[in-house]
Design an enzyme around this catalytic site. Structure first.
Site, mmCIF file in Angstrom:
data_model
loop_
_atom_site.group_PDB
_atom_site.id
_atom_site.type_symbol
_atom_site.label_atom_id
_atom_site.label_comp_id
_atom_site.label_asym_id
_atom_site.label_seq_id
_atom_site.Cartn_x
_atom_site.Cartn_y
_atom_site.Cartn_z
ATOM 1 N N LYS A 24 14.181 -5.655 1.244
ATOM 2 C CA LYS A 24 13.473 -5.138 2.421
ATOM 3 C C LYS A 24 14.249 -5.465 3.688
ATOM 4 O O LYS A 24 14.818 -6.554 3.827
ATOM 5 C CB LYS A 24 12.079 -5.748 2.475
ATOM 6 C CG LYS A 24 11.193 -5.221 3.605
ATOM 7 C CD LYS A 24 9.822 -5.881 3.547
ATOM 8 C CE LYS A 24 8.890 -5.354 4.632
ATOM 9 N NZ LYS A 24 7.552 -5.998 4.567
ATOM 10 N N SER A 100 3.516 -3.030 4.321
ATOM 11 C CA SER A 100 4.700 -2.555 5.021
ATOM 12 C C SER A 100 5.936 -2.428 4.134
ATOM 13 O O SER A 100 6.914 -1.800 4.524
ATOM 14 C CB SER A 100 5.025 -3.503 6.184
ATOM 15 O OG SER A 100 5.378 -4.789 5.705
ATOM 16 N N SER A 124 1.281 -6.863 2.343
ATOM 17 C CA SER A 124 2.399 -5.918 2.438
ATOM 18 C C SER A 124 3.284 -5.825 1.206
ATOM 19 O O SER A 124 4.182 -4.983 1.155
ATOM 20 C CB SER A 124 3.274 -6.263 3.649
ATOM 21 O OG SER A 124 2.616 -5.889 4.833
#
Length: 380
Positions: A24, A100, A124
């Site tokens: 990420k 997210s 997330s």
């Protein structure tokens, strides 16, 4: 609709069969900017060193294939990003991928990598994993190093893995957490006890969870967590305050997405009194979960109370705040929590079964998940 912000090949060059993992874009990789998929950080200088988790993966022989897309600044649950693009939901292209860590869940669900790392501040990892039909683990708070992860200060955020099977989840955890005991995570879980938390969820979700637990064949007992709703609200106050502290200086830069700009402006209004009240709830809810886990080995409940909404509905303004109602509380308390995909009747979509364990007993969470995974694949 790319899951990746940047693609490259890092590590394990001597082994073409090394497992692949994506990272990420809130986690530093030396030589690459950490932009958190935001125009406001697009000109950030390249990171000068790897985050601890990245270095540990490389040392363990993993091959990193790129940085994944995300909801801008890790501050949203839909995964929609009009700057860097919105990753595909591999279960259903018309639905949101969740945020997210949207790109990480999408990349794993599309089988573009064996695993991915995400971060989980208010759901997330677990939210997008459930949306995209894959496994996602939020470890115990502070068990996995956050050196080199944005934001630098947090009382909620955890780095954790996505994968399509529990064996890979265990392998990633063994790489990123030197204290993780893979043998314990793979042990026989048939004698463990499940506490089934009473929550409100759509009928199709509740039925899927009940069917999966019945097939698991483990002993169960009902559990009430009366502070869940208070913990959800308190977690929201804490994440607002901490995200405002980290990124509030970007407001008025003219470079933020409209949703992030509005959310950061609202977050700045979180008061000291709000945070004091949230900390009281944190203590009470943590104690309540700990007491429940004195009676059972893990808690189980749905990951999401409903199926992910469509991209069209999200863009039209349909609220998604309830998406995190069953996951955000365990960020506040710091307990490890994993989401496992389970079948929905008469649907190709999967629901998420959430498994919550005692602090620093992430291995038992994994062992229960692996047991249920095996029973779903090969019913007795």
């Amino acid at each position: 609709m790319s899951a990746f912000l940047q693609s490259f090949d890092l590590g394990a060059t001597e082994n073409a069969h090394a497992p692949t993992i994506a990272i990420k874009d809130s986690i530093d990789i030396a030589g690459y900017a950490t932009t958190a998929a935001s125009r406001a950080l697009a000109d950030a200088p390249p990171a000068t060193r790897h985050a601890d988790v990245v270095q540990r993966l490389l040392d363990a022989g993993w091959r990193i294939t790129g940085k994944t897309n995300m909801h801008e600044l890790a501050f949203g649950m839909t995964g929609i990003n009009d700057f860097s693009g919105t990753p595909l939901n591999p279960q259903d292209a018309v639905r949101i991928p969740g945020g997210s860590s949207s790109g990480s869940a999408s990349a794993v669900g599309q089988k573009r990598v064996d695993a991915a790392l995400g971060t989980d501040t208010g759901g997330s990892i677990r939210g997008p994993a459930a949306c995209c039909g894959v496994i996602g683990l939020k470890p115990t708070f502070a068990r996995v190093s956050r050196q080199g992860v944005a934001p630098a200060f947090t009382t909620l955020d955890c780095v954790g893995p996505f994968a399509r099977d529990m064996r890979t989840i265990v392998d990633v955890m063994a790489a990123i957490d030197p204290s993780f005991q893979a043998s314990e995570a793979c042990r026989d879980a048939s004698s463990l006890r499940l506490g089934v938390v009473s929550v409100t969820a759509d009928d199709e979700i509740a039925s899927a969870i009940a069917a999966a637990l019945a097939r698991a064949g483990l002993a169960t007992q009902a559990v009430e967590l009366v502070s869940m709703q208070d913990a959800f609200a308190a977690g929201l106050a804490v994440i607002n305050a901490e995200t405002s502290r980290a990124f509030g200086h970007l407001v008025d830069s003219g470079k933020l997405g409209a949703d992030i700009e509005a959310r950061l402006r609202a977050a700045a209004n979180t008061s000291a009194a709000d945070l004091d009240a949230a900390e009281r709830v944190r203590r009470a809810f943590t104690d309540e979960v700990d007491r429940a886990l004195d009676r059972v080995d893990v808690l189980v409940l749905p990951t999401l109370p409903a199926l992910p909404i469509t991209l069209e509905a999200a863009r039209a303004g349909t609220s998604v705040i309830a998406m995190s109602s069953l996951i955000r509380p365990f960020n506040l308390s710091g307990h490890p929590a994993l989401t496992l995909p389970v079948p929905l009747e008469h649907s190709t979509l999967k629901a998420g079964l959430q498994i919550v364990g005692r602090k620093n007993d992430d291995e038992t969470v994994c062992a229960v998940a692996a047991h249920i995974e095996a029973r779903l694949a090969h019913p007795v």
